[in-house]
Design a protein around this motif. Structure first.
Motif, mmCIF file in Angstrom:
data_model
loop_
_atom_site.group_PDB
_atom_site.id
_atom_site.type_symbol
_atom_site.label_atom_id
_atom_site.label_comp_id
_atom_site.label_asym_id
_atom_site.label_seq_id
_atom_site.Cartn_x
_atom_site.Cartn_y
_atom_site.Cartn_z
ATOM 1 N N THR A 173 0.849 -1.191 0.000
ATOM 2 C CA THR A 173 0.000 0.000 0.000
ATOM 3 C C THR A 173 0.890 1.250 0.000
ATOM 4 O O THR A 173 2.111 1.162 0.244
ATOM 5 N N LEU A 174 0.268 2.397 -0.197
ATOM 6 C CA LEU A 174 1.024 3.656 -0.169
ATOM 7 C C LEU A 174 1.652 3.865 1.207
ATOM 8 O O LEU A 174 2.817 4.253 1.330
ATOM 9 N N GLU A 175 0.867 3.588 2.229
ATOM 10 C CA GLU A 175 1.361 3.768 3.608
ATOM 11 C C GLU A 175 2.599 2.891 3.845
ATOM 12 O O GLU A 175 3.593 3.331 4.437
ATOM 13 N N GLU A 229 5.540 4.368 1.947
ATOM 14 C CA GLU A 229 6.061 5.595 2.573
ATOM 15 C C GLU A 229 6.762 5.312 3.895
ATOM 16 O O GLU A 229 7.613 6.082 4.335
ATOM 17 N N TRP A 259 -1.071 1.429 -4.522
ATOM 18 C CA TRP A 259 -1.213 2.862 -4.795
ATOM 19 C C TRP A 259 -1.229 3.169 -6.291
ATOM 20 O O TRP A 259 -1.596 4.277 -6.696
ATOM 21 N N THR A 300 -5.335 4.216 -10.285
ATOM 22 C CA THR A 300 -5.167 5.601 -9.839
ATOM 23 C C THR A 300 -4.589 6.504 -10.921
ATOM 24 O O THR A 300 -4.602 7.720 -10.761
ATOM 25 N N LYS A 353 -1.539 6.632 -11.279
ATOM 26 C CA LYS A 353 -0.181 6.904 -10.772
ATOM 27 C C LYS A 353 0.679 5.675 -10.986
ATOM 28 O O LYS A 353 0.871 4.869 -10.059
#
Ligand code: G3H
Length: 249
Positions: free
Chosen positions: A131-133, A136, A169, A173, A175
């Protein structure tokens, strides 16, 4: 060892009979590199599998988007691996992030499903991705390694497995991962397979990328040494899917 380019089209929960027929017509009329160069698999919803199989050109194949974790029986709403085999469906997608997130499919459950589908002689597109979380927080590799380990714990023969790295992510999207981001994870995954599964498997297993792939960004992604193809969602419903297939060369 040469890895044949693989392009999968995941139609997800989309389409009417007429729309499905139109997509198949586009694919059937397309001039694409030969089957020696690129393996193409499209994955319609369950209800359209036999229709698509009956209409689709013989050098392309079909995949289901899921199957039950063990032999069929009293599991309302599920479709078993045996049923797919009975219908002549050769491939199945397992562990897509939408199922992991929305239907709480755990790493272990996905590993069990992959193993059971393989035991019934289905070929498997096994999906992993952070996931993005998680990205990051710097845990991308730990996440995809744990997802891959849960599969590796249950699978000994990887001949019929394609690993689809799909960062959550990037899915739907717009992206897309940069070619460098995709290559970095694919390369690390291959290293992980080398260290934890075996050198031959690491060299031969195809690792494909999924997440906002389209006709415009596919070529550069396809040029990365460890990107062995794509699992395409939205763009697989459009004529540009043909351009994505052509990025194999
Ligand atoms: O299975 C395909 C992936 O979920 C990618 O979907 O191409 O629409 O981002 P997308």
């Amino acid at each position: 060892m040469a890895r044949k380019f693989f392009v999968g089209g995941n139609w997800k929960c989309s389409g009417t009979t007429e729309e499905v027929k139109k997509i198949v017509t586009t694919l059937n009329e397309a001039e694409v590199p030969s089957h020696d160069v690129v393996e193409v698999v499209v994955s319609p919803p369950f209800v359209f599998l036999t229709l698509v199989k009956s209409l689709l050109r013989s050098d392309f194949h079909v995949a289901a988007q899921n199957c039950w974790v063990r032999k069929g029986g009293a599991f309302t709403g599920e479709v078993s691996a045996e049923m797919l085999v009975n219908l002549g469906i050769p491939w199945v997608i397992i562990g897509h992030s939408e199922r992991r997130a929305l239907l709480n499919e755990s790493n272990e459950f996905v590993g069990d499903k992959v193993a059971y589908a393989l035991s019934q002689c289905l070929k498997v597109i096994a999906c992993i991705g952070e996931t993005l979380e998680q990205r990051e927080s710097g845990s991308t590799m730990a996440v995809v390694a744990a997802q891959t380990k849960a599969i590796a714990d249950k699978v000994t023969n990887w001949d019929n497995v394609v690993l689809a790295y799909e960062p959550v992510w990037a899915i739907g999207t717009g992206k897309v991962a940069t070619p460098a981001q995709a290559q970095e994870v694919h390369c690390e995954l291959r290293k992980w397979l080398n260290q934890n599964v075996g050198a031959d498997i690491a060299a031969s297993v195809r690792i494909i990328y999924g997440g906002s792939v389209n006709g415009a960004n596919c070529k550069e992604l396809a040029g990365q040494p460890d990107v062995d193809g794509f699992l395409v969602g939205g763009a697989s419903l459009k004529p540009e899917f043909v351009d994505i297939i052509k990025s194999a060369t």
